[in-house]
Design an enzyme around this catalytic site. Sequence first.
Site, PDB file in Angstrom:
ATOM      1  N   HIS A   1      26.033 -71.632 -27.288  1.00 16.66           N
ATOM      2  CA  HIS A   1      26.824 -71.357 -26.125  1.00 16.66           C
ATOM      3  C   HIS A   1      26.976 -72.676 -25.606  1.00 16.66           C
ATOM      4  O   HIS A   1      25.944 -73.404 -25.172  1.00 16.66           O
ATOM      5  CB  HIS A   1      26.382 -70.207 -25.334  1.00 16.66           C
ATOM      6  CG  HIS A   1      26.842 -70.190 -24.164  1.00 16.66           C
ATOM      7  ND1 HIS A   1      26.210 -70.405 -22.993  1.00 16.66           N
ATOM      8  CD2 HIS A   1      28.273 -70.029 -23.659  1.00 16.66           C
ATOM      9  CE1 HIS A   1      26.934 -70.417 -21.822  1.00 16.66           C
ATOM     10  NE2 HIS A   1      28.271 -70.166 -22.032  1.00 16.66           N
ATOM     11  N   SER A   2      27.937 -73.070 -24.912  1.00 14.47           N
ATOM     12  CA  SER A   2      28.200 -74.340 -24.216  1.00 14.47           C
ATOM     13  C   SER A   2      27.743 -75.387 -24.883  1.00 14.47           C
ATOM     14  O   SER A   2      28.097 -76.035 -25.981  1.00 14.47           O
ATOM     15  CB  SER A   2      27.858 -74.197 -22.845  1.00 14.47           C
ATOM     16  OG  SER A   2      28.433 -74.973 -21.944  1.00 14.47           O
ATOM     17  N   LEU A   3      26.661 -76.022 -24.238  1.00 17.47           N
ATOM     18  CA  LEU A   3      25.952 -77.180 -24.669  1.00 17.47           C
ATOM     19  C   LEU A   3      25.387 -76.963 -26.157  1.00 17.47           C
ATOM     20  O   LEU A   3      25.397 -77.611 -27.131  1.00 17.47           O
ATOM     21  CB  LEU A   3      24.861 -77.759 -23.857  1.00 17.47           C
ATOM     22  CG  LEU A   3      23.937 -78.683 -24.477  1.00 17.47           C
ATOM     23  CD1 LEU A   3      24.337 -80.061 -24.855  1.00 17.47           C
ATOM     24  CD2 LEU A   3      22.615 -79.057 -23.426  1.00 17.47           C
TER      25      LEU A   3
ATOM     26  N   HIS B   1      32.759 -68.182 -18.515  1.00 19.40           N
ATOM     27  CA  HIS B   1      32.056 -69.216 -19.504  1.00 19.40           C
ATOM     28  C   HIS B   1      30.821 -68.225 -19.985  1.00 19.40           C
ATOM     29  O   HIS B   1      30.512 -68.629 -21.354  1.00 19.40           O
ATOM     30  CB  HIS B   1      31.476 -70.276 -18.687  1.00 19.40           C
ATOM     31  CG  HIS B   1      30.843 -71.465 -19.487  1.00 19.40           C
ATOM     32  ND1 HIS B   1      31.438 -72.004 -20.588  1.00 19.40           N
ATOM     33  CD2 HIS B   1      29.711 -72.113 -19.342  1.00 19.40           C
ATOM     34  CE1 HIS B   1      30.728 -72.830 -21.096  1.00 19.40           C
ATOM     35  NE2 HIS B   1      29.594 -72.888 -20.451  1.00 19.40           N
TER      36      HIS B   1
END
Length: 284
Positions: free
Chosen positions: A101-103, A260
């Site tokens: 997820h994300s980073l 997000h």
Amino acid sequence: MTCSVEEIRLSLPHIELAAHLFGPPDGQPVIALHGWLDNANSFARLAPRLEGLRILAVDMAGHGHSGHRPAGAGYGLPDYAHDVLQVAAQMGWGTFSLLGHSLGAIVSVIVAGAMPQRVRRLALIDGLIPPLGEPESAAERMGTALQGQLAQSGKRKPVYADMDRAVEARMKGAVAVSREAAELLAQRGLMPVPGGYTWRSDSRLTLASPIRLTRAQAMSFVNAVQCPAQLIVAEEGMLAQNKALLASVPFQVSQLPGGHHLHLNDEAGARSVADCFNRFFAVP
């Protein structure tokens, strides 16, 4: 939704990491990587819904209950990629899938692009490539980052009088999350200190990156991925408006309602993400 989860420690050659282990011992091996300033509880709602997977949700270095890098070291993408490979080695996983997820999604793409022979499947949540830089601004960016590093020793993390205030601060962070999501992250991310509570995360994580990839460099990792890959884009997240980027991605792309942290904010979001990934991992 609840299921049994095992807390484990991973003593790598260069750092000790903490992790949650979900799923049957004979499940497909998956390393799950959370987003910036989050922790392994990012997958607390999603992992129990994923079928037939042996999921190791790691507190990435500097986050949660994992160790911090030594003085003088940093938190660059190559460092996180190296951690992933060392984690796989300790687990005895010659090949594995990545859930990010994300980073964590960005690091997953870096690993899958650089070491395609090691990664079976790539499951990404609202993350793909890092923030980009331009060649002509490299010297200025490096100078700014170095100044930040020199000034870091004098900074102190905020202390919150009680856990509820820390949760409220996390809800209003750089990327807003629901109260339930903030509470889950706080369970693993807070520690008691004189005067209240502060976050366990290494304060150096907030430093500016000294080097950024160009678009061509970042996309070289995306294009080098050889395994099946699925990217979930949150309708109110970070990627939805970058239609040019999404059009150029050679992955299966699905857009789902939510922000997000759609996999963590509520049960409906976790269920919708799980439905997509269960279909993805079930394909032979």
